[in-house]
Design a protein around this motif. Sequence first.
Motif, short mmCIF file in Angstrom:
data_model
loop_
_atom_site.label_atom_id
_atom_site.label_comp_id
_atom_site.label_asym_id
_atom_site.label_seq_id
_atom_site.Cartn_x
_atom_site.Cartn_y
_atom_site.Cartn_z
N THR A 28 0.73 -1.01 -0.03
CA THR A 28 -0.01 -0.07 0.01
C THR A 28 0.88 1.27 -0.01
N HIS A 29 0.28 2.52 -0.07
CA HIS A 29 0.96 3.57 -0.41
C HIS A 29 1.15 4.29 0.91
N ALA A 30 0.51 4.00 2.00
CA ALA A 30 0.53 4.62 3.33
C ALA A 30 0.81 3.57 4.32
N TRP A 31 1.57 3.75 5.17
CA TRP A 31 1.84 2.73 6.33
C TRP A 31 1.93 3.59 7.74
N LEU A 32 1.35 2.91 8.75
CA LEU A 32 1.35 3.51 10.11
C LEU A 32 2.18 2.60 10.94
N PHE A 33 3.46 2.99 11.63
CA PHE A 33 4.16 2.16 12.21
C PHE A 33 3.87 2.63 13.84
N THR A 34 3.41 1.70 14.67
CA THR A 34 3.19 2.17 16.07
C THR A 34 4.01 1.05 17.01
N GLY A 35 4.04 1.61 18.19
CA GLY A 35 4.63 0.70 19.28
C GLY A 35 5.22 1.28 20.33
N PRO A 36 5.51 1.00 21.33
CA PRO A 36 5.92 1.74 22.47
C PRO A 36 7.24 2.19 22.38
N ARG A 101 9.03 12.94 -9.00
CA ARG A 101 9.40 11.55 -9.43
C ARG A 101 10.61 11.20 -8.77
N PRO A 102 10.80 9.96 -8.33
CA PRO A 102 12.22 9.56 -7.61
C PRO A 102 13.27 9.93 -8.61
N ALA A 103 14.43 10.27 -8.04
CA ALA A 103 15.55 10.74 -8.81
C ALA A 103 16.48 9.76 -9.02
N LEU A 104 16.79 8.75 -8.13
CA LEU A 104 17.50 7.41 -8.32
C LEU A 104 16.79 6.31 -8.21
N GLY A 105 16.11 6.27 -7.18
CA GLY A 105 15.36 4.92 -6.63
C GLY A 105 14.25 4.54 -7.35
N ARG A 106 13.42 3.66 -6.77
CA ARG A 106 12.31 3.12 -7.33
C ARG A 106 10.86 4.06 -7.07
N TRP A 107 11.09 4.32 -5.73
CA TRP A 107 10.04 5.26 -5.10
C TRP A 107 10.42 6.40 -4.48
N GLN A 108 9.48 7.23 -4.24
CA GLN A 108 9.74 8.35 -3.57
C GLN A 108 9.05 8.21 -2.00
N VAL A 109 10.01 8.11 -0.97
CA VAL A 109 9.41 7.35 0.45
C VAL A 109 9.44 8.79 1.30
N LEU A 110 8.67 8.85 1.88
CA LEU A 110 8.52 10.13 2.96
C LEU A 110 8.20 9.56 4.38
N ILE A 111 9.07 9.53 5.34
CA ILE A 111 8.74 8.97 6.75
C ILE A 111 8.68 10.21 7.60
N VAL A 112 7.48 10.03 8.34
CA VAL A 112 7.28 10.98 9.38
C VAL A 112 7.37 10.29 10.84
N GLU A 113 8.66 10.68 11.34
CA GLU A 113 8.87 9.96 12.39
C GLU A 113 8.08 10.20 14.01
N ASP A 114 7.59 11.40 13.81
CA ASP A 114 6.88 11.78 15.22
C ASP A 114 5.57 12.18 14.55
N ALA A 115 4.48 11.19 13.93
CA ALA A 115 3.34 11.81 13.19
C ALA A 115 2.24 12.12 14.47
N ASP A 116 2.63 11.83 15.74
CA ASP A 116 1.68 12.01 16.91
C ASP A 116 2.04 13.72 17.01
N CYS A 142 5.07 7.17 11.95
CA CYS A 142 5.35 6.44 13.01
C CYS A 142 4.82 7.36 14.23
N ALA A 143 4.30 6.53 15.11
CA ALA A 143 3.74 6.95 16.28
C ALA A 143 3.60 5.90 17.23
N PRO A 144 3.30 6.28 18.61
CA PRO A 144 3.38 5.50 19.92
C PRO A 144 2.10 4.58 19.85
N ALA A 145 1.09 5.10 19.28
CA ALA A 145 -0.21 4.35 19.19
C ALA A 145 -1.05 4.97 17.95
N VAL A 146 -2.03 4.06 17.60
CA VAL A 146 -2.75 4.33 16.50
C VAL A 146 -3.65 5.75 16.75
#
Length: 376
Positions: A28-36, A101-116, A142-146
């Motif tokens: 999928t094109h959007a992921w939500l990583f949660t955990g302590p 568009r990606p400059a070198l890779g296959r995807w343009q990836v954006l990581i939000v470390e503190d989405a909360d 990325c966030a501590p909880a959904v």
Amino acid sequence: MSVWTELVGQEPVVETLQAALADPAHLTHAWLFTGPPGSGRSNAARAFAAALQCENGGCGECHSCTTARSGSHPDIAVIRTDGLTIGIDTAREYVRKAALRPALGRWQVLIVEDADRLTDQAANALLKAIEEPASHTVWMLCAPAVEDVMITVRSRCRPVLLRTPPTDAIAGLLVSRDGIEPELAHAAAAASQGHIGRARGLARDPEARERRRAILAIPLGIRSLGDCLAAAQAINEEATARAAAIADVADERETSDLRASWGVEERGRRPAGYAGEASRLERDQKRRRTRLARDGIDGVLLDLLAFCRDVVAVQCASGAPLVNADVASDVETAARMWTPESTLRRIDAIVECREALDANAAAQLALERMMIGFLP
């Protein structure tokens, strides 16, 4: 060593992410990583980002993997903050990047470390980009909880839940990756309570271990109201000083960069608009100091909470493993001096202090109130 190696104790997560790599139907094109805290949310997102760019699914050796690990891959952007929030201007900047568009890779990836920490306006700015992403873009939040993420945003993300890593897994990583002696690695892993970064810090820094021992000595040193006030002041001053040591360096660099970008000399004229930018930067820097100090205090509270947990374990569950086995004699002394009810009262005082700080209470007053709860 593959990009997944450092995701210790997260085998189900690794299987999920590898399945998404292997089958486009699972990607999928959007992921939500949660955990302590310390479970490795951002590490999992970074590993997945590297694997997306790698033709071998995250081998860890190719150019894509090594540049992703070093933070220099042009198609992987990490959105983080040293302040209390991520504002709308930052969100809009990365929304624009997501459309490229990606400059070198296959995807343009954006990581939000503190989405909360996204403000409502910033989350709304991201919403459409996440809801209708470009075909070559993947968002990872990325966030501590959904529940910490705005419902309209999280409902459009595939959730990935990380667990607290087992002590043995963290210890093994410290031994294999950092060359820490097994006994010290195990003690640091247990004391970290599942926080990989903190375990590494304790294992590598003797001063950090000494600070922790001083913190764990506080409960048995509380005998009077004066002791309560002194302990609260010491905790607050230590956290403030450590926050300042970090913030001062960042503040100086940011102020210098701002002045250079506006062409401002020491005693020269200020261009129109500079004063507003300088004021905004000053506010952000102040918020960062507050956050760093509060994070430092919260680390102390977690140590005290673990100490009281061990006391309850000795009092009510003989034979249970201790988090703070290196200060077992102090734990046993407290277990003899306190009743189970008074131990629980101390735990309640710590929890109430954390809640008060989350509600932006004055740190000194919240700590003093907590320490009064430690009186015999």
